[in-house]
Scaffold this motif. Structure first.
Motif, PDB file in Angstrom:
ATOM      1  N   TYR A 132       0.802  -1.219   0.000  1.00  0.00           N
ATOM      2  CA  TYR A 132       0.000   0.000   0.000  1.00  0.00           C
ATOM      3  C   TYR A 132       0.842   1.279   0.000  1.00  0.00           C
ATOM      4  CZ  TYR A 132      -3.684  -3.329   1.047  1.00  0.00           C
ATOM      5  OH  TYR A 132      -4.551  -4.394   0.987  1.00  0.00           O
TER       6      TYR A 132
ATOM      7  N   SER B 180      -2.368   2.709   4.234  1.00  0.00           N
ATOM      8  CA  SER B 180      -2.651   1.440   4.900  1.00  0.00           C
ATOM      9  C   SER B 180      -4.149   1.171   4.785  1.00  0.00           C
ATOM     10  CB  SER B 180      -2.226   1.495   6.375  1.00  0.00           C
ATOM     11  OG  SER B 180      -2.906   2.535   7.057  1.00  0.00           O
ATOM     12  N   LEU B 181      -4.536  -0.038   5.159  1.00  0.00           N
ATOM     13  CA  LEU B 181      -5.945  -0.418   5.108  1.00  0.00           C
ATOM     14  C   LEU B 181      -6.496  -0.410   6.527  1.00  0.00           C
ATOM     15  CD1 LEU B 181      -7.576  -1.212   2.565  1.00  0.00           C
ATOM     16  CD2 LEU B 181      -7.384  -3.598   3.302  1.00  0.00           C
TER      17      LEU B 181
ATOM     18  N   LEU C 152      -8.830   2.490   2.292  1.00  0.00           N
ATOM     19  CA  LEU C 152      -7.448   2.929   2.183  1.00  0.00           C
ATOM     20  C   LEU C 152      -7.318   4.278   2.874  1.00  0.00           C
ATOM     21  CD1 LEU C 152      -5.041   1.545   0.773  1.00  0.00           C
ATOM     22  CD2 LEU C 152      -5.372   3.115  -1.153  1.00  0.00           C
TER      23      LEU C 152
ATOM     24  N   GLU D 260      -7.758  -8.219   0.376  1.00  0.00           N
ATOM     25  CA  GLU D 260      -6.434  -7.695   0.087  1.00  0.00           C
ATOM     26  C   GLU D 260      -5.727  -8.447  -1.034  1.00  0.00           C
ATOM     27  OE1 GLU D 260      -3.985  -6.203   3.402  1.00  0.00           O
ATOM     28  OE2 GLU D 260      -5.436  -7.198   4.729  1.00  0.00           O
TER      29      GLU D 260
ATOM     30  N   ASN E 101       3.983   1.761  -7.447  1.00  0.00           N
ATOM     31  CA  ASN E 101       3.547   0.989  -6.290  1.00  0.00           C
ATOM     32  C   ASN E 101       4.743   0.311  -5.624  1.00  0.00           C
ATOM     33  OD1 ASN E 101       2.002  -2.119  -5.651  1.00  0.00           O
ATOM     34  ND2 ASN E 101       1.599  -0.254  -4.506  1.00  0.00           N
TER      35      ASN E 101
END
Length: 251
Positions: free
Chosen positions: A91, A118-119, A125, A146, A203
């Motif tokens: 992430y 982060s989740l 998100l 995820e 990413n």
């Protein structure tokens, strides 16, 4: 008579504020997406020096101008691109080029270059508890699971069926109008330009701070020396004036 006090004191105050700016840059060397600040100094309006006659004050003659007091004018933020650091974290995102991430905070939409996401527990998100990351549609990005992959333009895709969970929104802004807040966030009244799908998003990487440790340490030492010199000169100036008013005045 007291011009030296004004000059030295203003110099000390200016250098102290400059040290605060440099210290903030140093404290954020490792903060992802941080943009360094630079203090710009100026002076008060120039004061004209003139000479007039002893008895007749007509037809004054200009001798020159002076600017006796230095002051901190403004703090300018440099938005140059920082180098990218690979983290391997799912992430983490880094913008390669122009644009800002959109974060929905309690105080409204804010913008940042910090892509250390982060989740949260709800599957949204977010940025370090500061707010939710917005997608191209202007809504928070929600993930059902995820098991996802990301492409180079910020699209988050479910690996199971290829569905697009969302695409991270990027906004191009006039940096002259940005107001800096805490935690690497910026606010502005302008709508900006939608750069989603136009600017590359890397990413598994983060953009480093554009503040350089060596430069900031050099600037700090220079500012400290200037502050110490001004303080020492101020003590000497005070001693000279004290002697002039007490000792010379008795002769």
């Amino acid at each position: 008579m007291y011009q030296g006090f004004y000059e030295l004191t203003s110099g000390m105050l200016t250098q102290q504020r400059n040290l605060n700016t440099i210290s903030n840059n140093l404290a954020n060397i490792e903060t992802a997406g941080y943009k360094k600040d630079t203090q710009v100094n100026s002076t008060f309006d120039e004061e004209m020096l003139i000479r007039t006659g002893r008895y007749n004050k007509k037809n004054p003659k200009q001798l020159g101008t002076q600017t006796p007091i230095v002051m901190a004018d403004e703090t300018v933020t440099s938005f140059t691109q920082g180098t990218l650091r690979e983290t391997g974290q799912k992430y983490d995102f880094a913008i390669e080029g122009e644009g800002f991430f959109n974060i929905e905070t309690a105080d409204g939409i804010r913008y940042t270059r910090n892509g250390s996401f982060s989740l949260n527990a709800d599957g949204n998100l977010e940025l370090d508890g500061l707010g939710l990351v917005l997608g191209q549609d202007g809504n928070p990005i929600h993930l059902d699971n995820e098991d996802v992959t990301m492409d180079s333009y910020g699209r988050i895709i479910y690996q199971a069926d290829g569905r697009v969970a969302g695409q991270i929104r990027l906004t191009g802004l006039n940096t002259d109008n940005l107001i800096k807040e805490d935690s690497g966030l910026y606010r502005t009244d302008e709508a900006g330009t939608d750069l989603t799908g136009q600017t590359k998003v890397v990413n598994g990487s983060l953009e480093r701070s554009n503040a350089d440790m060596v430069d900031e340490m050099t600037n700090m030492m220079s500012s400290q020396r200037a502050l110490q010199s001004a303080a020492q000169m101020l003590r000497m100036y005070d001693s000279v004036l004290n002697k002039a008013s007490n000792d010379v005045g008795q002769v």
